[in-house]
Write an enzyme that holds these catalytic residues in place. Structure first.
Site, PDB file in Angstrom:
ATOM      1  N   GLU A  30       2.714  -8.042  -1.525  1.00  0.00           N
ATOM      2  CA  GLU A  30       1.478  -8.651  -1.023  1.00  0.00           C
ATOM      3  C   GLU A  30       1.415 -10.159  -1.266  1.00  0.00           C
ATOM      4  O   GLU A  30       0.859 -10.903  -0.456  1.00  0.00           O
ATOM      5  CB  GLU A  30       0.247  -7.990  -1.669  1.00  0.00           C
ATOM      6  CG  GLU A  30      -0.032  -6.576  -1.197  1.00  0.00           C
ATOM      7  CD  GLU A  30       0.604  -5.504  -2.060  1.00  0.00           C
ATOM      8  OE1 GLU A  30       1.590  -5.793  -2.774  1.00  0.00           O
ATOM      9  OE2 GLU A  30       0.125  -4.359  -2.005  1.00  0.00           O
TER      10      GLU A  30
ATOM     11  N   GLY B   1       0.808  -1.216   0.000  1.00  0.00           N
ATOM     12  CA  GLY B   1       0.000   0.000   0.000  1.00  0.00           C
ATOM     13  C   GLY B   1       0.842   1.267   0.000  1.00  0.00           C
ATOM     14  O   GLY B   1       0.395   2.316  -0.479  1.00  0.00           O
TER      15      GLY B   1
HETATM   16  N1  CO8 Z   1       2.054  -3.589   8.928  1.00  0.00           N
HETATM   17  C1  CO8 Z   1       2.192  -3.612  10.257  1.00  0.00           C
HETATM   18  N2  CO8 Z   1       3.374  -3.531  10.888  1.00  0.00           N
HETATM   19  C2  CO8 Z   1       4.481  -3.417  10.121  1.00  0.00           C
HETATM   20  C3  CO8 Z   1       4.419  -3.397   8.717  1.00  0.00           C
HETATM   21  C4  CO8 Z   1       3.135  -3.472   8.115  1.00  0.00           C
HETATM   22  N3  CO8 Z   1       2.958  -3.422   6.780  1.00  0.00           N
HETATM   23  N4  CO8 Z   1       5.676  -3.301   8.223  1.00  0.00           N
HETATM   24  C5  CO8 Z   1       6.485  -3.263   9.289  1.00  0.00           C
HETATM   25  N5  CO8 Z   1       5.789  -3.341  10.435  1.00  0.00           N
HETATM   26  C6  CO8 Z   1       6.303  -3.334  11.813  1.00  0.00           C
HETATM   27  C7  CO8 Z   1       6.994  -4.629  12.155  1.00  0.00           C
HETATM   28  O1  CO8 Z   1       6.046  -5.600  12.540  1.00  0.00           O
HETATM   29  C8  CO8 Z   1       7.904  -4.206  13.294  1.00  0.00           C
HETATM   30  O2  CO8 Z   1       7.111  -4.101  14.455  1.00  0.00           O
HETATM   31  P1  CO8 Z   1       7.737  -4.625  15.875  1.00  0.00           P
HETATM   32  O3  CO8 Z   1       8.919  -3.721  16.108  1.00  0.00           O
HETATM   33  O4  CO8 Z   1       6.608  -4.404  16.813  1.00  0.00           O
HETATM   34  O5  CO8 Z   1       8.117  -6.048  15.669  1.00  0.00           O
HETATM   35  C9  CO8 Z   1       8.310  -2.787  12.877  1.00  0.00           C
HETATM   36  O6  CO8 Z   1       7.331  -2.356  11.924  1.00  0.00           O
HETATM   37  C10 CO8 Z   1       9.663  -2.734  12.229  1.00  0.00           C
HETATM   38  O7  CO8 Z   1       9.688  -3.667  11.167  1.00  0.00           O
HETATM   39  P2  CO8 Z   1      10.806  -4.819  11.036  1.00  0.00           P
HETATM   40  O8  CO8 Z   1      11.332  -5.177  12.365  1.00  0.00           O
HETATM   41  O9  CO8 Z   1      10.230  -5.908  10.190  1.00  0.00           O
HETATM   42  O10 CO8 Z   1      11.922  -4.000  10.229  1.00  0.00           O
HETATM   43  P3  CO8 Z   1      12.992  -4.578   9.191  1.00  0.00           P
HETATM   44  O11 CO8 Z   1      13.896  -3.439   8.891  1.00  0.00           O
HETATM   45  O12 CO8 Z   1      13.552  -5.864   9.673  1.00  0.00           O
HETATM   46  O13 CO8 Z   1      12.120  -4.926   7.885  1.00  0.00           O
HETATM   47  C11 CO8 Z   1      10.492  -4.516   6.147  1.00  0.00           C
HETATM   48  C12 CO8 Z   1      11.486  -3.900   7.160  1.00  0.00           C
HETATM   49  C13 CO8 Z   1      11.233  -5.313   5.084  1.00  0.00           C
HETATM   50  C14 CO8 Z   1       9.737  -3.351   5.517  1.00  0.00           C
HETATM   51  C15 CO8 Z   1       9.506  -5.457   6.893  1.00  0.00           C
HETATM   52  O14 CO8 Z   1       8.983  -4.761   8.005  1.00  0.00           O
HETATM   53  C16 CO8 Z   1       8.362  -5.941   6.051  1.00  0.00           C
HETATM   54  O15 CO8 Z   1       8.509  -6.833   5.246  1.00  0.00           O
HETATM   55  N6  CO8 Z   1       7.150  -5.313   6.257  1.00  0.00           N
HETATM   56  C17 CO8 Z   1       5.954  -5.721   5.575  1.00  0.00           C
HETATM   57  C18 CO8 Z   1       5.937  -5.231   4.140  1.00  0.00           C
HETATM   58  C19 CO8 Z   1       4.697  -5.715   3.449  1.00  0.00           C
HETATM   59  O16 CO8 Z   1       4.448  -6.902   3.300  1.00  0.00           O
HETATM   60  N7  CO8 Z   1       3.851  -4.776   2.971  1.00  0.00           N
HETATM   61  C20 CO8 Z   1       2.613  -5.097   2.286  1.00  0.00           C
HETATM   62  C21 CO8 Z   1       1.497  -5.096   3.282  1.00  0.00           C
HETATM   63  S1  CO8 Z   1      -0.041  -5.647   2.543  1.00  0.00           S
HETATM   64  C22 CO8 Z   1      -0.582  -4.293   1.718  1.00  0.00           C
HETATM   65  O17 CO8 Z   1       0.034  -3.268   1.679  1.00  0.00           O
HETATM   66  C23 CO8 Z   1      -1.928  -4.430   1.045  1.00  0.00           C
HETATM   67  C24 CO8 Z   1      -2.130  -3.331  -0.014  1.00  0.00           C
HETATM   68  C25 CO8 Z   1      -3.601  -3.106  -0.336  1.00  0.00           C
HETATM   69  C26 CO8 Z   1      -4.314  -2.133   0.594  1.00  0.00           C
HETATM   70  C27 CO8 Z   1      -3.587  -0.810   0.834  1.00  0.00           C
HETATM   71  C28 CO8 Z   1      -4.285   0.061   1.850  1.00  0.00           C
HETATM   72  C29 CO8 Z   1      -3.438   1.192   2.360  1.00  0.00           C
END
Ligand code: CO8
Length: 258
Positions: free
Chosen positions: A132, A109
């Site tokens: 996604e 997103g």
């Molecule tokens: N949602 C919720 N929490 C998140 C998300 C997310 N998308 N991304 C990161 N966080 C949180 C992590 O859970 C973590 O929380 P905590 O410290 O409590 O464990 C914190 O942010 C820091 O993240 P990381 O520890 O994972 O940090 P890294 O540097 O190791 O990794 C990344 C960074 C690679 C970005 C990793 O966090 C990641 O892969 N995040 C998810 C990315 C993802 O899959 N995005 C797609 C989500 S689905 C989507 O967007 C659907 C689109 C359609 C609708 C759109 C509407 C707006």
């Protein structure tokens, strides 16, 4: 109205600045953020003191996507009946230019939000992707459509199907982003571009955005017809007289803003 909790809203001169501010989740876009961001965009669009808008995040993340924790247990009927993603559809109703200033992660997103803006200025460390598929889903606010129009079918399929990310240089090379700047200059570069736009003849700016957007709707002949009518309409604005008079008289134009 209470002040927003997921974003910071400021006005810098004639530029409206929205900073996504959920640092603990890398600016994950939850339902509240969608509502607050759209309210801020609509307020800027209605404010004569604002001529253009910048949306940015933090140095680490523009936005890492929709909020996965919020979505994880959501049933279909909740999505369908409450139109959880609906606010984002309204971005296209904003008539003033919106620049996305993207540093760090623009995933899912987050990448789609950047694509909803009119153009993207990225920092050197920006990363774009539609991961996604790794979560068992697919893009939901235009990624399959706007990304494909921006970069073409082959790369869009690659990104949407494999979930891999691309860096700023590749994003620039394929036309996904307009400019790449050093990370430390990102906000400044975006604000300067927005400030330049906000200084121009406001009706012409609105017409120009509308005309370019027409390139993505309907046949070419309709787009060209629409452009011609808008071009002619620009001559009904005070700013056209000022802009051309200034050029002819070799002076700087002064566009009047309310
Ligand atoms: N949602 C919720 N929490 C998140 C998300 C997310 N998308 N991304 C990161 N966080 C949180 C992590 O859970 C973590 O929380 P905590 O410290 O409590 O464990 C914190 O942010 C820091 O993240 P990381 O520890 O994972 O940090 P890294 O540097 O190791 O990794 C990344 C960074 C690679 C970005 C990793 O966090 C990641 O892969 N995040 C998810 C990315 C993802 O899959 N995005 C797609 C989500 S689905 C989507 O967007 C659907 C689109 C359609 C609708 C759109 C509407 C707006």
């Amino acid at each position: 109205t209470s002040s927003p909790q997921t974003i910071i809203v400021e006005r810098r001169d004639r530029v409206g600045l929205i900073t996504l501010n959920r640092p603990k989740s890398l600016n994950a876009l939850n339902g509240q953020l969608a509502i607050e961001a759209l309210a801020a965009l609509k307020a800027f669009d209605a404010d004569d003191r604002v001529g253009s808008i910048v949306i940015t995040g933090s140095a680490r993340a523009f936005a890492a996507g929709a909020d996965i924790a919020e979505m994880a247990e959501k049933p279909f009927t909740d999505f369908y009946m409450n139109d959880f993603l609906g606010p984002w559809d309204d971005v296209k109703s904003i008539s003033k230019p919106i620049i996305a200033a993207v540093g760090g992660f623009a995933l899912g997103g987050g990448c789609e939000l950047a694509l909803l803006c009119d153009f993207i200025i990225a920092s050197e460390d920006a990363q774009f992707g539609q991961p996604e598929i790794k979560l068992g889903i697919l893009p939901g606010i235009g990624g399959s459509q706007r990304l494909t129009r921006a970069v073409g079918k082959s790369l869009a399929m690659d990104l949407v199907l494999t979930g891999r990310t691309i860096g700023a240089a590749e994003a620039k090379a394929v036309g996904l982003v307009a400019r790449v700047v050093p990370s430390s200059d990102l906000l400044q570069a975006a604000l300067e571009a927005a400030h330049t736009i906000a200084g121009y003849n406001a009706p012409a700016v609105k017409m120009a955005k509308e005309a370019v957007n027409r390139a993505f709707e309907g046949p070419l002949s309709e787009g060209l017809r629409h452009e011609r009518l808008l071009f002619q309409a620009a001559f009904a604005t005070e700013g056209q007289k000022e802009g051309m008079n200034a050029f002819v008289n070799k002076r700087a134009p002064v566009f009047r803003h309310r």
